[in-house]
Scaffold this active site. Structure first.
Site, PDB file in Angstrom:
ATOM      1  CB  THR A 154      -5.192 -32.846  41.483  1.00 21.05           C
ATOM      2  OG1 THR A 154      -4.135 -32.750  40.519  1.00 21.05           O
ATOM      3  CG2 THR A 154      -4.942 -31.869  42.613  1.00 21.05           C
ATOM      4  CB  THR A 197      -1.017 -27.433  39.600  1.00 19.04           C
ATOM      5  OG1 THR A 197      -1.959 -26.443  39.301  1.00 19.04           O
ATOM      6  CG2 THR A 197      -0.087 -26.971  40.696  1.00 19.04           C
ATOM      7  CD  GLU A 283      -5.613 -33.704  33.569  1.00 20.10           C
ATOM      8  OE1 GLU A 283      -5.848 -33.283  34.719  1.00 20.10           O
ATOM      9  OE2 GLU A 283      -5.801 -33.021  32.550  1.00 20.10           O
ATOM     10  CG  ASN A 405      -8.555 -31.169  31.552  1.00 23.25           C
ATOM     11  OD1 ASN A 405      -8.130 -30.519  32.488  1.00 23.25           O
ATOM     12  ND2 ASN A 405      -7.875 -32.167  31.009  1.00 23.25           N
ATOM     13  CB  THR A 410     -19.389 -29.890  37.371  1.00 15.93           C
ATOM     14  OG1 THR A 410     -18.943 -30.674  36.250  1.00 15.93           O
ATOM     15  CG2 THR A 410     -19.763 -28.519  36.886  1.00 15.93           C
TER      16      THR A 410
END
Length: 410
Positions: A154, A197, A283, A405, A410
């Site tokens: 992801t 996740t 991230e 994040n 969006t």
């Protein structure tokens, strides 16, 4: 004991496994977004799943099959949609996905597991999913491990795979794995009893008793996935599944034997590597931080203390700024709920004294600032209260984490 890394190893390094990763159309980016893992031979399967009460539909579905000791042949994994908080329809969609894959592979639906990752609360676009399963089955290949690792990502920046070989009882067996996870990473996995996740899949061609494989995964969790945190958030979809198809032809590995211990050491090498890779690819991450807490009253308190430090926004932002602000570490330890005497606490950055007996050890701040610039920083905290110890792998928190994040929905 000789555990040998397999060059460019993946989930298809063990004999008898095939995989694929295809573009189904779930991601607006056009990247690969649906993977399949398949063994023509039936697999012993064990799993560990999220402790989040909002467990996603695939987690609920997989728990049921693992608990029933169903022989497993395949796993369908999609990214781009979590199928979480989707109610009864989500469960039906997970079942429909497994049934469709089973029909194409000439299996019973109970022999197919399903995993999902992505946005929460959005119904599954089943037309895309089922068409993607068709493509994934056609693309299955023994060399498909890398494609599968690509397809489950992801916000990850790179695929994560690893595999090793080890000789057990005179026979070479292989263990391979792939994982995804960069944010929403603080797994609190619970074993599915025999009866992220983060998503992670481990394959082996070893012949091994189900109970031995279950015990292996259960022991490995606190040495790998359950010791990592990127942001302190436990996902609705966290899943680890291990499959063993016996294709290596070794004598059956049984509980409590030297062969089981040897297999466990090789298994841990794979899952610990994958766990570290998730933190390193977190991230926006610029620094990997290992937090070793010892001297706690027991292991549970050591863990509580290490996790409080690892998840502290003040500590994480200090690490990003290469700021040797050790007061934030002691503060987090102090509010963690662990019992200790502050006057017995010692703290080191790498091997350099920072705090002695709860006070500044006298190392010049400029020297400490150079140490915390390291891309991989080790923090050693001794509470001086007992034999308990635990290690957590964490990271810094950066501007990019906020941006990723803030923009994710969006």
């Amino acid at each position: 004991m000789s555990i040998r890394p397999i060059e460019q190893g993946s989930v298809t390094s063990p004999a008898g496994f095939q995989a694929s990763g295809i573009i189904a159309g779930l991601k607006r980016s056009g990247a690969k977004d649906l993977a399949m893992l398949y063994s023509p031979r039936p697999c012993v399967a064990v799993g560990a799943f999220t402790s989040n009460l909002f467990a996603a539909a695939p987690v609920i579905y997989d728990r049921k099959l693992i608990a029933a000791d169903s022989p497993i042949h395949a796993i369908v994994i999609n990214s781009g949609n979590a199928n979480a908080c989707t109610g009864q329809q989500g469960l039906q969609d997970a079942e429909k996905t497994a049934a469709h894959a089973a029909s194409l592979l000439c299996l019973h639906p109970s022999q197919v597991l399903v995993s999902s990752t992505g946005r929460i609360g959005v119904p599954m676009p089943m037309g895309i999913i089922l068409a993607g399963v068709d493509k994934a089955v056609k693309a299955l290949a023994a060399a498909g491990g890398r494609d599968a690792a690509d397809a489950i990502m992801t916000t990850d920046t790179r695929p994560k795979s690893h595999a090793v070989a080890v000789d057990v009882g005179g026979t070479t067996v292989r263990i391979g794995g792939m994982t995804k996870g960069a944010g929403m990473i603080a797994p609190k996995l619970r074993m599915q009893p025999p009866q992220a996740t983060m998503l992670s899949y481990i394959t082996t061609d070893a012949a091994i008793e189900r109970q031995a494989l279950h015990d292996c995964l259960a022991r490995a969790l606190d040495l790998s996935y359950n010791r990592i945190t990127v942001d302190g958030d436990t996902s609705t979809n966290d899943t680890v599944i291990a499959l063993a198809n016996g294709a290596a032809g070794n004598d059956l590995i049984k509980v409590g034997t030297p062969e089981a211990e040897l297999f466990f050491q090789a298994f841990v090498e794979v899952v610990a590597r994958l766990a570290r890779e998730m933190v390193l690819d977190g991230e926006g991450v610029t620094r990997f931080v290992e937090i070793n807490v010892c001297g706690a009253k027991n292991a549970a308190e050591a863990r509580r203390c290490a996790e409080a430090i690892a998840n502290s926004a003040l500590c994480k932002t200090a690490w990003f700024g290469a700021d040797p602000n050790w007061g934030r570490i002691l503060c987090a330890a102090g509010y963690s709920g662990c019992e200790f005497d502050p006057t017995t606490v010692n703290l080191d950055f790498m091997s350099t004294p920072v705090v002695r007996r709860g006070m500044d050890a006298g190392t010049p701040e400029a020297e400490l600032a150079e140490i915390v610039k390291a891309k991989e920083l080790t923090i050693n905290l001794d509470l001086g209260a007992g034999p308990g110890a635990f290690t957590v792998w964490s990271c810094d928190m950066t501007y990019d984490y906020v941006k990723i994040n803030a923009d994710y929905h969006t």
